[in-house]
Design a protein around this motif. Structure first.
Motif, PDB file in Angstrom:
ATOM      1  N   THR A  10       0.857  -1.175   0.000  1.00 53.94           N
ATOM      2  CA  THR A  10       0.000   0.000   0.000  1.00 53.94           C
ATOM      3  C   THR A  10       0.895   1.228   0.000  1.00 53.94           C
ATOM      4  OG1 THR A  10      -0.156   0.068   2.424  1.00 53.94           O
ATOM      5  CG2 THR A  10      -1.816  -1.228   1.232  1.00 53.94           C
ATOM      6  N   VAL A  11       0.420   2.272  -0.661  1.00 54.96           N
ATOM      7  CA  VAL A  11       1.248   3.460  -0.858  1.00 54.96           C
ATOM      8  C   VAL A  11       0.459   4.699  -0.467  1.00 54.96           C
ATOM      9  CG1 VAL A  11       2.648   4.763  -2.501  1.00 54.96           C
ATOM     10  CG2 VAL A  11       2.296   2.296  -2.847  1.00 54.96           C
ATOM     11  N   TYR A  12       1.036   5.487   0.425  1.00 59.54           N
ATOM     12  CA  TYR A  12       0.446   6.794   0.749  1.00 59.54           C
ATOM     13  C   TYR A  12       1.555   7.835   0.705  1.00 59.54           C
ATOM     14  CZ  TYR A  12      -1.816  10.638   3.161  1.00 59.54           C
ATOM     15  OH  TYR A  12      -2.314  11.879   3.473  1.00 59.54           O
ATOM     16  N   ASN A  13       1.524   8.698  -0.306  1.00 59.96           N
ATOM     17  CA  ASN A  13       2.562   9.712  -0.500  1.00 59.96           C
ATOM     18  C   ASN A  13       3.952   9.073  -0.469  1.00 59.96           C
ATOM     19  OD1 ASN A  13       0.541  11.615  -0.653  1.00 59.96           O
ATOM     20  ND2 ASN A  13       0.829  12.402   1.415  1.00 59.96           N
ATOM     21  N   GLY A  14       4.136   8.102  -1.347  1.00 58.21           N
ATOM     22  CA  GLY A  14       5.365   7.320  -1.330  1.00 58.21           C
ATOM     23  C   GLY A  14       6.460   7.809  -2.247  1.00 58.21           C
ATOM     24  N   ALA A  15       6.353   9.019  -2.773  1.00 59.16           N
ATOM     25  CA  ALA A  15       7.334   9.506  -3.749  1.00 59.16           C
ATOM     26  C   ALA A  15       8.792   9.354  -3.317  1.00 59.16           C
ATOM     27  CB  ALA A  15       7.028  10.966  -4.099  1.00 59.16           C
ATOM     28  N   GLY A  66      -9.036   5.165  -3.251  1.00 62.00           N
ATOM     29  CA  GLY A  66      -9.226   6.327  -2.387  1.00 62.00           C
ATOM     30  C   GLY A  66      -8.627   6.082  -1.019  1.00 62.00           C
ATOM     31  N   ARG A  67      -8.826   7.028  -0.134  1.00 60.39           N
ATOM     32  CA  ARG A  67      -8.222   6.929   1.198  1.00 60.39           C
ATOM     33  C   ARG A  67      -9.003   5.947   2.064  1.00 60.39           C
ATOM     34  NH1 ARG A  67      -3.726   6.764   3.905  1.00 60.39           N
ATOM     35  NH2 ARG A  67      -3.572   8.064   5.768  1.00 60.39           N
ATOM     36  N   LEU A  68      -8.387   4.799   2.368  1.00 64.72           N
ATOM     37  CA  LEU A  68      -9.026   3.756   3.170  1.00 64.72           C
ATOM     38  C   LEU A  68      -8.461   3.672   4.576  1.00 64.72           C
ATOM     39  CD1 LEU A  68      -9.126   0.826   0.567  1.00 64.72           C
ATOM     40  CD2 LEU A  68     -10.942   2.466   1.102  1.00 64.72           C
ATOM     41  N   GLY A  69      -7.195   4.033   4.742  1.00 62.93           N
ATOM     42  CA  GLY A  69      -6.501   3.766   5.989  1.00 62.93           C
ATOM     43  C   GLY A  69      -5.746   2.456   5.864  1.00 62.93           C
ATOM     44  N   ALA A  70      -4.726   2.272   6.701  1.00 59.63           N
ATOM     45  CA  ALA A  70      -3.788   1.171   6.524  1.00 59.63           C
ATOM     46  C   ALA A  70      -4.454  -0.199   6.502  1.00 59.63           C
ATOM     47  CB  ALA A  70      -2.717   1.221   7.625  1.00 59.63           C
ATOM     48  N   ALA A  71      -5.196  -0.551   7.538  1.00 53.03           N
ATOM     49  CA  ALA A  71      -5.743  -1.902   7.629  1.00 53.03           C
ATOM     50  C   ALA A  71      -6.717  -2.201   6.493  1.00 53.03           C
ATOM     51  CB  ALA A  71      -6.423  -2.113   8.980  1.00 53.03           C
ATOM     52  N   ALA A  72      -7.609  -1.261   6.213  1.00 53.01           N
ATOM     53  CA  ALA A  72      -8.573  -1.476   5.132  1.00 53.01           C
ATOM     54  C   ALA A  72      -7.866  -1.562   3.784  1.00 53.01           C
ATOM     55  CB  ALA A  72      -9.612  -0.361   5.132  1.00 53.01           C
ATOM     56  N   ALA A  73      -6.800  -0.789   3.606  1.00 54.28           N
ATOM     57  CA  ALA A  73      -6.038  -0.850   2.359  1.00 54.28           C
ATOM     58  C   ALA A  73      -5.329  -2.193   2.224  1.00 54.28           C
ATOM     59  CB  ALA A  73      -5.029   0.294   2.292  1.00 54.28           C
ATOM     60  N   TYR A  74      -4.792  -2.732   3.349  1.00 50.97           N
ATOM     61  CA  TYR A  74      -4.191  -4.073   3.303  1.00 50.97           C
ATOM     62  C   TYR A  74      -5.233  -5.088   2.830  1.00 50.97           C
ATOM     63  CZ  TYR A  74      -0.591  -2.232   6.562  1.00 50.97           C
ATOM     64  OH  TYR A  74       0.397  -1.512   7.179  1.00 50.97           O
ATOM     65  N   ASN A  75      -6.407  -5.043   3.447  1.00 48.80           N
ATOM     66  CA  ASN A  75      -7.453  -6.002   3.089  1.00 48.80           C
ATOM     67  C   ASN A  75      -7.888  -5.842   1.641  1.00 48.80           C
ATOM     68  OD1 ASN A  75      -7.747  -7.472   5.499  1.00 48.80           O
ATOM     69  ND2 ASN A  75      -9.073  -5.921   6.398  1.00 48.80           N
ATOM     70  N   PHE A  76      -7.982  -4.600   1.186  1.00 51.27           N
ATOM     71  CA  PHE A  76      -8.354  -4.360  -0.204  1.00 51.27           C
ATOM     72  C   PHE A  76      -7.314  -4.994  -1.133  1.00 51.27           C
ATOM     73  CE2 PHE A  76      -8.126  -2.061  -4.178  1.00 51.27           C
ATOM     74  CZ  PHE A  76      -9.464  -1.927  -4.556  1.00 51.27           C
TER      75      PHE A  76
END
Length: 273
Positions: A10-15, A66-76
């Protein structure tokens, strides 16, 4: 053709970190994998760069829910996976070339093995430390270690997709998502292992989502709660509650003493790089 392994990041502002996870995964000696990258609502150019990567490499699949948050993004990300095995990879960390080959070999050989990690280099940029962490390699020591610390670094974890399904995925919490997941998996009877070789690098830095979101003392208190939960849920000896109690004091120990305490008390097997 269905890949054997799905690597999920998962990537959030990973530039700033495009030189870590991506070349580490794409350079694996084990080649039968797909690389799933979930952009978790980045506001920098991460998503554009991920899509450029996907256009140049057919192993890469990019999703932007979209913005899910860490745990929800992992599950996605895991829900999109097509492989029998799922390898977690933090975007700001690095996997070494043999990681997937070693972990897949263990999973193939042991059908009741749910999650496998490995030794790893820990680069603590806050304390100026760099050393190899060598967690236990066998099931029972790994399970008992859950009363003391996180015995499989999440960024090195490769798990059987059925184990993830068996516990209903990652718990939707803000902290210690990995350890809470491990406790659930262990409670269902799955075995654990760590490859006794260094499989990657894990960076600890103040810019990470984890360290920006939660204060240090708050994280230590939550870890104490999960340690106590592991003793209770996994039927560990009751005396191991002492580790949970000690965690509250550990939060206030000066940083320079923590390393001596970890090694002197046998709380962590480490070696200098």
């Amino acid at each position: 053709m269905t890949p054997r392994v799905s690597v999920v990041s998962t990537v959030y502002n990973g530039a700033p970190y495009f030189d870590r996870a991506i070349p580490g995964i794409l350079g694996q000696t084990f080649e039968d994998f797909e690389f799933i990258l979930v952009d978790d609502g980045s506001v920098d150019r991460s998503l554009d760069r991920l899509r450029e990567l996907a256009a140049s490499d057919p192993r890469v699949r990019v999703f932007a829910p979209g913005r899910l948050g860490a745990a929800a993004a992992y599950n996605f990300g895991v829900a999109q996976a097509r492989g029998e095995y799922v390898a977690r990879q933090d975007f700001d960390d690095r996997s070494f070339p043999e990681r997937l080959r070693l972990q897949v070999a263990l999973l193939d050989a042991e059908p009741d093995l749910g999650i496998v990690g490995g030794y790893y280099v820990l680069v603590d940029e806050r304390r100026g430390e760099r050393y190899v962490r060598m967690p236990p390699t066998e099931r029972r020591p790994i399970v008992t270690a859950m009363a003391r610390y996180v015995p499989i670094a999440h960024t090195t974890a490769t798990f059987r997709r059925r184990a993830w399904e068996d516990v209903g995925g990652y718990p939707l919490v803000n902290n210690l998502i990995d350890l809470r997941f491990y406790v659930r998996v262990a409670k269902r009877g799955w075995r654990f292992a760590n490859v006794p070789e260094v499989v990657g690098e894990h960076y600890v830095h103040d810019e990470s989502w984890f360290h920006r979101s939660l204060k240090y003392v708050e994280r230590q208190r939550d870890l104490a709660r999960v340690q106590a939960e592991s003793v209770r849920e996994l039927g560990l000896p009751r005396w191991m509650y002492v580790y949970s109690l000690g965690r509250h004091a550990y939060a206030y120990i000066p940083p320079g003493w923590k390393r001596a305490l970890r090694r002197g008390a046998g709380l962590s097997r480490e070696r200098d790089v």
